[in-house]
Design an enzyme around this catalytic site. Sequence first.
Site, PDB file in Angstrom:
ATOM      1  N   GLY A   1      -7.108 -10.476  -2.019  1.00 45.51           N
ATOM      2  CA  GLY A   1      -7.151  -9.073  -2.366  1.00 45.51           C
ATOM      3  C   GLY A   1      -6.048  -8.271  -1.709  1.00 45.51           C
ATOM      4  CG  HIS A   2      -5.073  -3.556  -0.667  1.00 47.03           C
ATOM      5  ND1 HIS A   2      -4.334  -3.066  -1.722  1.00 47.03           N
ATOM      6  CD2 HIS A   2      -4.707  -2.824   0.420  1.00 47.03           C
ATOM      7  CE1 HIS A   2      -3.571  -2.059  -1.294  1.00 47.03           C
ATOM      8  NE2 HIS A   2      -3.776  -1.903  -0.001  1.00 47.03           N
ATOM      9  CD1 TRP A   3      -7.230  -4.806   2.708  1.00 47.07           C
ATOM     10  CD2 TRP A   3      -5.501  -4.337   4.047  1.00 47.07           C
ATOM     11  NE1 TRP A   3      -7.106  -3.433   2.760  1.00 47.07           N
ATOM     12  CE2 TRP A   3      -6.059  -3.119   3.571  1.00 47.07           C
ATOM     13  CE3 TRP A   3      -4.406  -4.279   4.919  1.00 47.07           C
ATOM     14  CZ2 TRP A   3      -5.543  -1.873   3.932  1.00 47.07           C
ATOM     15  CZ3 TRP A   3      -3.892  -3.036   5.265  1.00 47.07           C
ATOM     16  CH2 TRP A   3      -4.463  -1.849   4.785  1.00 47.07           C
TER      17      TRP A   3
ATOM     18  CG  ASP B   1      -2.081   0.941   1.134  1.00 42.22           C
ATOM     19  OD1 ASP B   1      -3.104   0.626   0.501  1.00 42.22           O
ATOM     20  OD2 ASP B   1      -1.940   2.042   1.712  1.00 42.22           O
TER      21      ASP B   1
ATOM     22  CG  ASP C   1      -5.950  -4.109  -4.607  1.00 41.36           C
ATOM     23  OD1 ASP C   1      -6.629  -3.058  -4.623  1.00 41.36           O
ATOM     24  OD2 ASP C   1      -4.852  -4.201  -4.038  1.00 41.36           O
TER      25      ASP C   1
END
Length: 288
Positions: free
Chosen positions: A264-266, A102, A238
């Site tokens: 996904g992102h996490w 991120d 994402d």
Amino acid sequence: MDTLVHHRHIKIGNVDAFYREAGREDAPVVLLPHGYPCSSYEFRNLMPRLADRCRLIAPDYPGAGYSSTPKDFDYSFDGYAAFLDQFVQTLGIDRFALYLHDFGSPIGARLAIKQPDRIVALIIQNGDIPYEDALGPKYADIEKTWALSDADMREKLAEAINEETFKEEFLNALGTELAESIPPDLWTLHWSLMTPKRKEIAIDLIAGLKQNRAWFPQHRKYLRDHQPPTLIVWGPNDHYMPEKSARAYLRDLPEAELHLLDGGHWLLETHLDEVVPLLRDFLGRVHA
């Protein structure tokens, strides 16, 4: 073997900095800068899983998590990179692997560029990328605000800083089953730590993405010139950084190891059991 995560404070300039640490003091170091809208809390589950062989250190940035929020700090990507530089120097760390996730990606990359010889390896996991043509659709929403006056842009960005938006950031593009595995602690905790000053900081950081585009060539040059050993572990679900974002790194890091997981992102919340063996194998080869 002590794999407990320890929670500590240290004074870095005028910042009372909170950080998490696990592993032996003489073990190979992995530095874990966090993303937005999060804190070192995002690494709480990863750290004990690697602490038998690495020393893992995850600080909270000034104005985030449990670190203080001094009035005269430079709350920008450059300011946070300078803070990380002071942080590792204060702890006496001169060689480390760097985890980029991120907003931690442009911040950590600045740290790497400042002194490339310190960087043993990169682990890139859904990090903000330096490739304009490979960004996800959510970045288009941010780019629309760049056509506004500075005051109107900041007002528009401020509207998106609330608990519901924090929830959307953590759930991102996940399907129902995976979304249900994301703990609500992530958005409730981090929203509870929000203050008026921290909201202004968040606006500054998101607005700073516009100026950060001018820095992309320098980021790419660092990767191309130094070729750090790199593991790319990516969750394609994402809206900010889909699969094409992960593959873009291969333009400048053709030898990087790329693993696309069904998340996904996490990823550390949903696919930790898949991420850990990849990290252990990679770090065992390049940072033993």
